[in-house]
Design a protein around this motif. Structure first.
Motif, mmCIF file in Angstrom:
data_model
loop_
_atom_site.group_PDB
_atom_site.id
_atom_site.type_symbol
_atom_site.label_atom_id
_atom_site.label_comp_id
_atom_site.label_asym_id
_atom_site.label_seq_id
_atom_site.Cartn_x
_atom_site.Cartn_y
_atom_site.Cartn_z
ATOM 1 N N LYS A 1 0.560 -1.270 0.369
ATOM 2 C CA LYS A 1 -0.317 -0.076 -0.209
ATOM 3 C C LYS A 1 0.531 1.280 -0.075
ATOM 4 N N SER A 2 2.149 1.315 0.581
ATOM 5 C CA SER A 2 2.532 2.566 0.735
ATOM 6 C C SER A 2 3.854 2.641 -1.084
ATOM 7 N N LEU A 3 4.011 1.456 -1.018
ATOM 8 C CA LEU A 3 4.745 1.670 -2.455
ATOM 9 C C LEU A 3 3.844 2.108 -3.802
ATOM 10 N N ILE A 4 2.720 1.242 -3.384
ATOM 11 C CA ILE A 4 1.408 2.026 -4.268
ATOM 12 C C ILE A 4 1.130 3.441 -3.933
ATOM 13 N N LYS A 5 1.143 3.924 -2.742
ATOM 14 C CA LYS A 5 1.010 5.901 -2.788
ATOM 15 C C LYS A 5 2.124 6.247 -3.449
ATOM 16 N N THR A 6 3.328 5.909 -3.013
ATOM 17 C CA THR A 6 4.386 6.020 -3.675
ATOM 18 C C THR A 6 4.668 6.531 -5.035
ATOM 19 N N LEU A 7 4.052 5.269 -5.228
ATOM 20 C CA LEU A 7 4.108 5.258 -7.504
ATOM 21 C C LEU A 7 2.879 6.536 -7.637
ATOM 22 N N SER A 8 1.916 6.325 -7.358
ATOM 23 C CA SER A 8 0.916 7.014 -7.742
ATOM 24 C C SER A 8 0.552 8.379 -7.374
ATOM 25 N N ASP A 9 1.406 9.201 -6.433
ATOM 26 C CA ASP A 9 1.952 10.139 -6.471
ATOM 27 C C ASP A 9 2.971 10.714 -7.713
ATOM 28 N N GLN A 10 4.017 10.113 -7.178
ATOM 29 C CA GLN A 10 4.935 9.862 -8.768
ATOM 30 C C GLN A 10 4.356 10.079 -10.287
ATOM 31 N N HIS A 11 3.196 9.099 -10.544
ATOM 32 C CA HIS A 11 2.621 8.413 -12.018
ATOM 33 C C HIS A 11 1.375 9.004 -12.393
ATOM 34 N N GLY A 12 0.861 8.876 -10.867
ATOM 35 C CA GLY A 12 -0.793 9.378 -11.463
ATOM 36 C C GLY A 12 -1.714 7.828 -11.389
ATOM 37 N N ASP A 13 -2.461 7.634 -12.429
ATOM 38 C CA ASP A 13 -3.456 6.167 -12.213
ATOM 39 C C ASP A 13 -2.497 4.979 -12.469
ATOM 40 N N LEU A 14 -2.823 4.132 -12.270
ATOM 41 C CA LEU A 14 -2.068 2.556 -12.168
ATOM 42 C C LEU A 14 -2.911 1.766 -12.599
ATOM 43 N N MET A 15 -2.020 0.687 -12.911
ATOM 44 C CA MET A 15 -2.616 -0.301 -12.933
ATOM 45 C C MET A 15 -1.788 -1.887 -13.153
ATOM 46 N N PHE A 16 -1.705 -2.656 -12.923
ATOM 47 C CA PHE A 16 -1.421 -4.114 -12.180
ATOM 48 C C PHE A 16 -1.364 -5.374 -13.785
ATOM 49 N N TYR A 17 -0.333 -6.102 -13.515
ATOM 50 C CA TYR A 17 -0.787 -6.831 -14.145
ATOM 51 C C TYR A 17 -0.188 -7.895 -14.301
ATOM 52 N N GLN A 18 -0.111 -9.492 -14.191
ATOM 53 C CA GLN A 18 0.708 -10.044 -13.523
ATOM 54 C C GLN A 18 0.462 -11.442 -14.505
ATOM 55 N N ALA A 19 1.978 -11.557 -15.224
ATOM 56 C CA ALA A 19 1.631 -12.144 -16.866
ATOM 57 C C ALA A 19 1.842 -13.653 -16.180
ATOM 58 N N GLY A 20 2.043 -14.516 -17.384
ATOM 59 C CA GLY A 20 2.332 -15.997 -16.877
ATOM 60 C C GLY A 20 2.615 -16.917 -17.816
ATOM 61 N N GLY A 21 4.499 -16.143 -17.324
ATOM 62 C CA GLY A 21 5.426 -16.357 -17.591
ATOM 63 C C GLY A 21 6.575 -15.472 -18.668
ATOM 64 N N CYS A 22 7.316 -16.274 -19.322
ATOM 65 C CA CYS A 22 8.465 -15.641 -19.841
ATOM 66 C C CYS A 22 9.251 -15.105 -19.850
ATOM 67 N N CYS A 23 9.417 -13.367 -20.458
ATOM 68 C CA CYS A 23 10.372 -12.616 -19.710
ATOM 69 C C CYS A 23 10.611 -11.798 -17.958
ATOM 70 N N GLU A 24 8.742 -11.654 -17.876
ATOM 71 C CA GLU A 24 9.412 -11.488 -16.587
ATOM 72 C C GLU A 24 8.559 -12.302 -15.764
ATOM 73 N N GLY A 25 8.742 -13.557 -15.675
ATOM 74 C CA GLY A 25 7.975 -14.424 -15.186
ATOM 75 C C GLY A 25 6.705 -14.713 -14.327
ATOM 76 N N THR A 26 6.797 -14.939 -13.433
ATOM 77 C CA THR A 26 5.035 -14.163 -12.912
ATOM 78 C C THR A 26 5.878 -13.347 -11.597
ATOM 79 N N GLN A 27 6.042 -12.590 -12.370
ATOM 80 C CA GLN A 27 6.312 -11.206 -11.021
ATOM 81 C C GLN A 27 4.870 -10.179 -11.508
ATOM 82 N N PRO A 28 4.192 -9.708 -10.208
ATOM 83 C CA PRO A 28 3.467 -8.531 -10.572
ATOM 84 C C PRO A 28 3.947 -7.710 -11.328
ATOM 85 N N GLN A 29 3.097 -6.632 -12.525
ATOM 86 C CA GLN A 29 4.292 -5.641 -13.500
ATOM 87 C C GLN A 29 3.375 -4.104 -12.850
ATOM 88 N N CYS A 30 3.538 -3.113 -12.411
ATOM 89 C CA CYS A 30 2.912 -1.542 -12.484
ATOM 90 C C CYS A 30 3.239 -1.548 -13.243
#
Length: 123
Positions: free
Chosen positions: A12-41
């Motif tokens: 929650k704290s990190l999301i607040k920091t990122l939204s203050d810097q970048h505005g509205d956000l979205m998250f995507y959890q991939a199924g593999g490949c380059c980013e593995g299954t790391q959630p991306q913001c």
């Protein structure tokens, strides 16, 4: 309704920091490949879900999407978005320059929770 996703206090704290810097956000959890299954913001609109990807809920008011194939595998699991110090397997996510990486903790829903699950939204 039982939520499919929760957020740790650290995330929650990190999301607040990122939204203050970048505005509205979205998250995507991939199924593999380059980013593995790391959630991306991303900045909202900075990534486009594919047809039949699943939006499993909101984290701090921002959509959390899961790859359609990964969702089929994890559809009976509760997600908790957390954050760790260090770099994940990639570098596309907005938290990377801050030396942090988002992570998901999973647990299976019990039988009672399965009866009350919030619906997903498909793209």
């Amino acid at each position: 309704m039982i939520s499919r996703i929760d957020v740790s206090d650290a995330a929650k704290s990190l999301i607040k920091t990122l939204s203050d810097q970048h505005g509205d956000l979205m998250f995507y959890q991939a199924g593999g490949c380059c980013e593995g299954t790391q959630p991306q913001c991303f900045e909202k609109g900075g990534f486009y879900p594919r047809m039949n990807d699943a939006m499993i809920g909101l984290v701090e008011g921002y959509e959390f999407w899961v790859d359609r194939d990964l969702f089929e595998y994890w559809q009976y699991s509760h997600f908790t978005l957390d954050v760790l110090e260090g770099f994940g397997p990639g570098g596309f996510s907005l938290e990377t320059p801050l030396g942090k990486t988002f992570k998901i903790h999973y647990r299976l829903f019990n039988e009672e929770e399965l009866k009350e699950l919030a619906p997903v939204i498909r793209y």
